[in-house]
Scaffold this motif. Structure first.
Motif, short mmCIF file in Angstrom:
data_model
loop_
_atom_site.label_atom_id
_atom_site.label_comp_id
_atom_site.label_asym_id
_atom_site.label_seq_id
_atom_site.Cartn_x
_atom_site.Cartn_y
_atom_site.Cartn_z
N VAL A 159 0.27 -1.12 5.72
CA VAL A 159 -0.59 -2.19 5.50
C VAL A 159 -0.27 -3.58 4.37
O VAL A 159 0.13 -3.29 3.38
CB VAL A 159 -1.95 -1.59 5.37
N GLY A 201 -7.11 4.98 10.51
CA GLY A 201 -6.69 5.65 8.86
C GLY A 201 -6.39 4.43 7.75
O GLY A 201 -6.33 3.14 8.48
N ALA A 234 -2.40 3.78 9.37
CA ALA A 234 -2.51 2.52 8.74
C ALA A 234 -2.78 3.09 6.66
O ALA A 234 -3.79 3.69 6.86
CB ALA A 234 -3.24 1.47 8.76
N CYS A 235 -1.63 2.31 5.58
CA CYS A 235 -2.11 2.64 4.53
C CYS A 235 -0.83 2.16 3.61
O CYS A 235 0.50 1.56 4.72
CB CYS A 235 -1.22 4.41 4.64
N PHE A 281 -9.17 3.35 -5.86
CA PHE A 281 -8.39 4.05 -5.14
C PHE A 281 -8.54 5.34 -5.71
O PHE A 281 -7.76 6.72 -5.72
CB PHE A 281 -7.04 3.82 -4.06
C1 LIG Z 1 -7.71 -2.27 9.00
C2 LIG Z 1 -7.13 -1.75 7.89
N1 LIG Z 1 -6.15 -1.05 8.62
C3 LIG Z 1 -6.05 0.36 7.06
C4 LIG Z 1 -6.97 -0.87 5.72
C5 LIG Z 1 -5.46 0.13 4.84
O1 LIG Z 1 -5.13 -0.29 4.19
P1 LIG Z 1 -4.86 0.85 2.37
O2 LIG Z 1 -4.52 1.20 2.63
O3 LIG Z 1 -4.01 -0.79 1.30
O4 LIG Z 1 -6.46 0.53 1.58
C6 LIG Z 1 -7.42 -1.48 6.23
C7 LIG Z 1 -7.11 -2.44 4.00
O5 LIG Z 1 -8.39 -3.32 4.16
C8 LIG Z 1 -7.56 -2.62 6.55
O6 LIG Z 1 -8.85 -3.01 7.24
#
Ligand SMILES: Cc1ncc(COP(=O)(O)O)c(C=O)c1O
Length: 405
Positions: free
Chosen positions: A50, A236, A254-255, A265
């Protein structure tokens, strides 16, 4: 947190000659955290980084290499432009539905650029409703484009997206017939899971509901298009990625934030992750018996009652989305007000802190904080070994109204 860790970090910063607030990323910790994330690959999931949460091309490049992925998620038009220039091999999923005008601006901008990035293969736009699908179809027809469309599905967070299977199916059928749009996958986000209190069912129930609702959308894809696994099935986020196994139907996770673990977190799912980003800033002034303006008596009373400590400092900068983490017991002096220039913090009695010593903060989130520092100091093996640039805005993004008289 371990004081020897921060003494070593302060020493490393001091040795470089830095004398202003800096954001430091601990590369060894970043790498350890990324090894935890890499476990999703053994569960048959790809990783999508992300980009907004780690807005720095060198940080992303480093992680893309370690995690063997070219997949990024992007949320901001200027950063989409920046990424397509800097990482033209990236496969980009837009993480929120963009205004039509932003989609158009991207293609206008891209047509003037000499880049190998090919939106028809490498870019997925996110669509959250039938109306937006009609609008994007009209836009794509007008501009003579082919857009890849990923559908946002609501699996419990209620931040938008398709919540209704009938509307979702109609949209899939529209995509199947469209000359200008093609279906590329779905995105379901469920950041609420770890935050659901027991009296609302608790995290486990929220997880079950999210996963079963995701499965319902996937089965509609199967009905309309056949094998769903040939599409991008995204789910995710940082707090939920460890909850996914090979049994779950999504095929990518997604991360990003979890890789530096800001304080927002600190959740049970990320116990194996270590904080890896810190703001370091010098102390400017030390104050014995801090006093509020025009309030000597009140200040004394606040000190006696413990609401104001007996020792305080003014630091270089402040007012960040961050919490003090070293020295232990350092607290913002709320009565004095916030300052981005020199902010007051109280200390526990006996804290041996002097001017020019370093204090440390943990960002509460990474996305905004990383953009505030320009370059990020990279800490490895007890030394600052590099500076990695955070995202920059493309020059061509500042149009003026044209005069027509
Ligand atoms: C659609 C989506 N997927 C995944 C994430 C996860 O991001 P992160 O792993 O940085 O928290 C986000 C964070 O806003 C999001 O909006």
């Amino acid at each position: 947190m371990d004081s020897s860790y921060f003494s070593q970090l302060a020493k490393a910063i001091h040795e470089t000659g830095i004398a202003h607030p800096v954001l430091v990323i601990d590369k060894e910790r970043l790498d350890k955290n990324s090894s935890c994330l890499a476990n999703v690959k053994s569960q048959n999931k790809a990783v999508r980084l992300v980009a907004k949460s780690l807005p720095s091309v060198p940080v992303l490049r480093h992680l893309m290499q370690r995690l063997e992925t070219t997949r990024l998620m992007c949320f901001h038009l200027p950063f989409l432009m920046h990424l397509t220039e800097e990482i033209p091999e990236a496969d980009i999923l837009i993480g929120k539905p963009m205004p039509q005008r932003a989609v158009e601006s991207f293609y206008q901008w891209q047509s003037q650029k000499d880049t190998t990035f090919e939106p028809e293969q490498q870019l997925q736009w996110l669509v959250d409703s039938e109306q937006r699908l009609f609008d994007y179809e009209a836009l794509a027809r007008r501009l003579g484009l082919k857009l890849r469309i990923n559908l946002e599905v609501d699996i419990g967070l209620h931040r938008g997206g398709f919540a209704n299977l009938e509307a979702f199916e109609r949209s899939l059928r529209l995509l199947k017939q469209s000359q200008h749009l093609c279906f590329s996958g779905i995105m379901g986000y469920e950041a609420h899971i770890t935050k659901i209190p027991w009296y609302l069912g608790g995290p486990q129930r929220a997880e079950q509901q999210a996963k079963s609702s995701y499965a319902a959308f996937v089965s509609v894809i199967e009905t309309v298009f056949g094998d769903p696994q040939q599409y991008c099935l995204n789910a995710g986020g940082s707090t939920t990625y460890p909850l996914y196994t090979s049994q779950d139907l999504c095929n990518e996770i997604a991360c990003a934030s979890a890789l530096v673990k800001p304080s927002d977190f600190d959740v049970y799912t990320l116990q194996s992750h270590l904080p890896a980003a810190f703001i370091a800033t010098p102390v400017l002034k030390t104050v014995a018996r801090p006093e509020l303006p025009m309030a000597r008596g009140l200040s004394r009373l606040l000190r006696i009652t413990g609401l104001l400590h007996h020792q305080a400092v003014f630091i270089y900068g402040g007012n960040w989305l961050a919490r003090p983490c070293f020295p232990e017991g350092m607290r913002k002096v709320r009565y004095f007000g916030a300052s981005s220039n020199q902010e007051m913090y109280s200390l526990k009695e006996g804290t041996p802190l002097k001017s020019d010593h370093w204090v440390f903060f943990r960002p509460t989130q990474s996305e905004a904080v990383m953009l505030q520092f320009g370059k990020i100091a990279i800490y490895e093996n007890g030394r600052i070994v590099d500076w990695w640039q955070s995202f920059e805005y493309p020059d061509t993004l500042y149009p003026l109204a044209s005069h027509s008289d």
